[in-house]
Motif scaffolding. Structure first.
Motif, PDB file in Angstrom:
ATOM      1  N   ASN A 224      32.842  50.372  30.686  1.00  0.00           N
ATOM      2  CA  ASN A 224      34.049  49.384  31.014  1.00  0.00           C
ATOM      3  C   ASN A 224      33.263  48.693  31.775  1.00  0.00           C
ATOM      4  N   VAL A 225      32.719  48.710  32.939  1.00  0.00           N
ATOM      5  CA  VAL A 225      32.335  48.618  34.017  1.00  0.00           C
ATOM      6  C   VAL A 225      31.296  47.321  34.141  1.00  0.00           C
ATOM      7  N   ARG A 226      29.660  48.061  32.692  1.00  0.00           N
ATOM      8  CA  ARG A 226      28.512  47.273  32.822  1.00  0.00           C
ATOM      9  C   ARG A 226      29.045  46.337  32.181  1.00  0.00           C
ATOM     10  N   ASN A 227      30.277  46.318  31.107  1.00  0.00           N
ATOM     11  CA  ASN A 227      30.666  45.318  29.962  1.00  0.00           C
ATOM     12  C   ASN A 227      31.451  44.014  30.856  1.00  0.00           C
ATOM     13  N   LEU A 228      32.340  44.986  31.623  1.00  0.00           N
ATOM     14  CA  LEU A 228      32.290  43.277  32.743  1.00  0.00           C
ATOM     15  C   LEU A 228      31.729  42.665  33.858  1.00  0.00           C
ATOM     16  N   ILE A 229      30.680  43.606  34.280  1.00  0.00           N
ATOM     17  CA  ILE A 229      29.726  42.975  35.306  1.00  0.00           C
ATOM     18  C   ILE A 229      28.567  41.890  34.084  1.00  0.00           C
ATOM     19  N   GLU A 230      28.320  42.350  32.649  1.00  0.00           N
ATOM     20  CA  GLU A 230      27.531  41.410  32.530  1.00  0.00           C
ATOM     21  C   GLU A 230      28.216  39.862  31.821  1.00  0.00           C
ATOM     22  N   LEU A 231      29.128  40.243  31.647  1.00  0.00           N
ATOM     23  CA  LEU A 231      30.747  39.348  30.933  1.00  0.00           C
ATOM     24  C   LEU A 231      30.560  38.195  32.236  1.00  0.00           C
ATOM     25  N   TYR A 232      30.299  38.825  33.621  1.00  0.00           N
ATOM     26  CA  TYR A 232      30.672  38.043  35.033  1.00  0.00           C
ATOM     27  C   TYR A 232      29.396  37.123  35.227  1.00  0.00           C
ATOM     28  N   ILE A 233      28.321  37.792  34.693  1.00  0.00           N
ATOM     29  CA  ILE A 233      26.688  37.455  35.105  1.00  0.00           C
ATOM     30  C   ILE A 233      26.774  36.273  34.052  1.00  0.00           C
ATOM     31  N   GLU A 234      27.165  36.367  32.753  1.00  0.00           N
ATOM     32  CA  GLU A 234      27.220  35.251  31.637  1.00  0.00           C
ATOM     33  C   GLU A 234      28.144  33.775  32.064  1.00  0.00           C
ATOM     34  N   ASN A 235      28.697  33.764  32.417  1.00  0.00           N
ATOM     35  CA  ASN A 235      30.100  33.018  32.582  1.00  0.00           C
ATOM     36  C   ASN A 235      31.441  33.782  34.187  1.00  0.00           C
ATOM     37  N   SER A 236      30.693  33.310  35.309  1.00  0.00           N
ATOM     38  CA  SER A 236      31.602  33.984  35.930  1.00  0.00           C
ATOM     39  C   SER A 236      33.259  32.932  36.478  1.00  0.00           C
ATOM     40  N   GLU A 237      33.292  32.191  35.598  1.00  0.00           N
ATOM     41  CA  GLU A 237      34.622  31.774  35.200  1.00  0.00           C
ATOM     42  C   GLU A 237      35.151  31.777  34.455  1.00  0.00           C
ATOM     43  N   ASP A 238      35.273  32.480  33.452  1.00  0.00           N
ATOM     44  CA  ASP A 238      36.310  33.095  32.398  1.00  0.00           C
ATOM     45  C   ASP A 238      37.263  33.434  32.513  1.00  0.00           C
ATOM     46  N   GLU A 239      37.949  32.222  32.283  1.00  0.00           N
ATOM     47  CA  GLU A 239      39.320  32.990  32.395  1.00  0.00           C
ATOM     48  C   GLU A 239      39.882  34.350  32.002  1.00  0.00           C
ATOM     49  N   ILE A 240      38.835  35.626  32.218  1.00  0.00           N
ATOM     50  CA  ILE A 240      39.339  36.481  32.427  1.00  0.00           C
ATOM     51  C   ILE A 240      39.185  36.510  33.402  1.00  0.00           C
ATOM     52  N   PHE A 241      38.436  36.666  34.352  1.00  0.00           N
ATOM     53  CA  PHE A 241      38.920  36.722  36.447  1.00  0.00           C
ATOM     54  C   PHE A 241      39.089  35.769  36.608  1.00  0.00           C
ATOM     55  N   VAL A 242      39.838  34.955  36.638  1.00  0.00           N
ATOM     56  CA  VAL A 242      40.522  33.801  36.775  1.00  0.00           C
ATOM     57  C   VAL A 242      41.653  34.633  37.025  1.00  0.00           C
ATOM     58  N   GLU A 243      42.022  35.526  36.019  1.00  0.00           N
ATOM     59  CA  GLU A 243      43.231  36.616  35.865  1.00  0.00           C
ATOM     60  C   GLU A 243      43.210  37.395  36.836  1.00  0.00           C
ATOM     61  N   MET A 244      41.739  38.214  36.733  1.00  0.00           N
ATOM     62  CA  MET A 244      41.995  39.651  37.304  1.00  0.00           C
ATOM     63  C   MET A 244      41.683  39.177  39.423  1.00  0.00           C
ATOM     64  N   SER A 245      41.333  38.337  39.404  1.00  0.00           N
ATOM     65  CA  SER A 245      41.514  38.147  41.079  1.00  0.00           C
ATOM     66  C   SER A 245      42.529  36.868  41.380  1.00  0.00           C
ATOM     67  N   SER A 246      43.201  36.867  40.928  1.00  0.00           N
ATOM     68  CA  SER A 246      44.306  35.754  41.155  1.00  0.00           C
ATOM     69  C   SER A 246      45.698  36.868  41.979  1.00  0.00           C
TER      70      SER A 246
END
Length: 337
Positions: free
Chosen positions: A315-337
């Motif tokens: 789960n962590v690896r998939n999250l990190i790979e997605l973050y490196i690809e696009n740190s502005e993804d809506e997923i991270f916007v919601e997770m860090s809100s």
């Protein structure tokens, strides 16, 4: 970009598993002795380095615990990944408001985030492990047994709270040969329970049409307690998973009900950490009331810590790979809100 992984100082899992290391395209920086809880040797793979300075790391992953001292040493603006509940997020933010916290508790419930869903992967294992814990604690057997000396009837198991963990508990108890009943306040739960071969207990007039259970009135909760009483008293094993995000767990089993249960019955209260679903539950203790054991352990996943680490690591690896690809993804916007 430098990625670091920290020891779960007060736990039993790790944010990375040896099998996941080779899947990273970047070097991974590990805290010394990160695998001690798992009895694995420190990795010697080519892309592994030891953490020499926390302030060099851009992304830091842990499980659910991080020490204040460590938090203060992190790089300004670093990304911190973990299974942090809302209280922990608030504490982290108060100490380090500059840090971007990505907590799996705030992961959006959308299809493309499924391979990031650490709460579900851990809950799945929790449902399995809790049934085994109950089977170990009961002085009876779970399946029906036919012997030359006579027959032993299968145990009656009741599951309260049918999310990911509850559904896996139903499936595991059925595989062990138990007779299983279950209850959840959510409307969709009845079909899910019956699809696994268990019987649904009708105990609420306010079926909720939502992903997560919502808080009910005191009057409605009393009705649920009363409706569940007969089934609880008739059960050999009761597993409770009922939680309300950000709220105290609802009390579904009154002490008076426990006192009328069978001698040697077992209650595993998986909501002990948020107040408990059973009156009399004590966190991380086994309490006995009138011959009934109430288990309030919060580390039941420890019994399957290798599997828990393996799934969480992915789960962590998939999250990190997605973050490196696009740190502005809506997923991270919601997770860090």
């Amino acid at each position: 970009m430098k990625i670091g992984f920290l020891t779960d100082f007060d736990g039993y899992r790790a944010p990375i598993h040896p099998e996941s290391i080779e899947k990273y395209s970047l070097a991974v920086h590990l805290e010394k002795n990160i695998f001690d809880y798992l009895n694995y040797a420190d990795s010697s793979q080519e892309n592994v380095k030891n953490i020499s300075n926390l302030s060099d790391l851009d992304i830091v992953a842990c499980v659910e615990n991080i020490q204040d001292k460590t938090l203060k040493e992190l790089k300004e603006g670093a990304v911190l990944i973990g299974i942090f509940d809302f209280d922990k997020i608030e504490k982290i933010k108060s100490l380090r408001p500059d840090i971007k916290v990505l907590s799996f508790f705030k992961l959006p419930r959308i299809s493309r985030a499924q391979n990031l869903d650490a709460l579900s992967s851990q809950a799945n294992l929790l449902g399995y492990a809790s049934v085994l814990r109950a089977a170990k604690e009961t002085s009876d057997v779970v399946p029906m047994m036919t012997t030359a000396a006579g027959n032993i009837q299968p145990s009656k198991v009741l599951i309260l709270g049918v999310g990911v963990a509850g559904l896996q508990a139903i499936a595991t108890a059925k595989r062990l040969g138990a007779r299983v009943w279950a209850f959840d306040i959510r409307k969709e739960a009845k079909d899910q329970v019956e699809s696994l071969g268990a019987k649904f207990v009708e105990a609420s007039t306010e079926a909720q049409d939502s992903v997560y259970a919502k808080e009910v009135s005191e009057e409605e909760n009393q009705k649920i307690q009363e409706a569940l009483k007969k089934q609880v008293i008739d059960s050999d094993i009761v597993l409770t998973f009922a939680q309300i995000p950000g709220k105290k767990a609802p009390v579904l089993i009154e002490k008076s009900t426990v006192e009328n249960m069978k001698k040697n019955a077992v209650i595993i209260d998986l909501a002990a950490g948020t107040g408990g679903n059973c009156e009399g539950t004590e966190v991380n203790k086994v309490v006995e009331i009138n011959g009934v054991k109430i288990i309030g352990e919060t580390d039941i996943l420890n019994t399957v810590k290798h599997a828990a680490t393996k799934l969480y690591s992915e789960n962590v690896r998939n999250l990190i790979e997605l973050y490196i690809e696009n740190s502005e993804d809506e997923i991270f916007v919601e997770m860090s809100s």
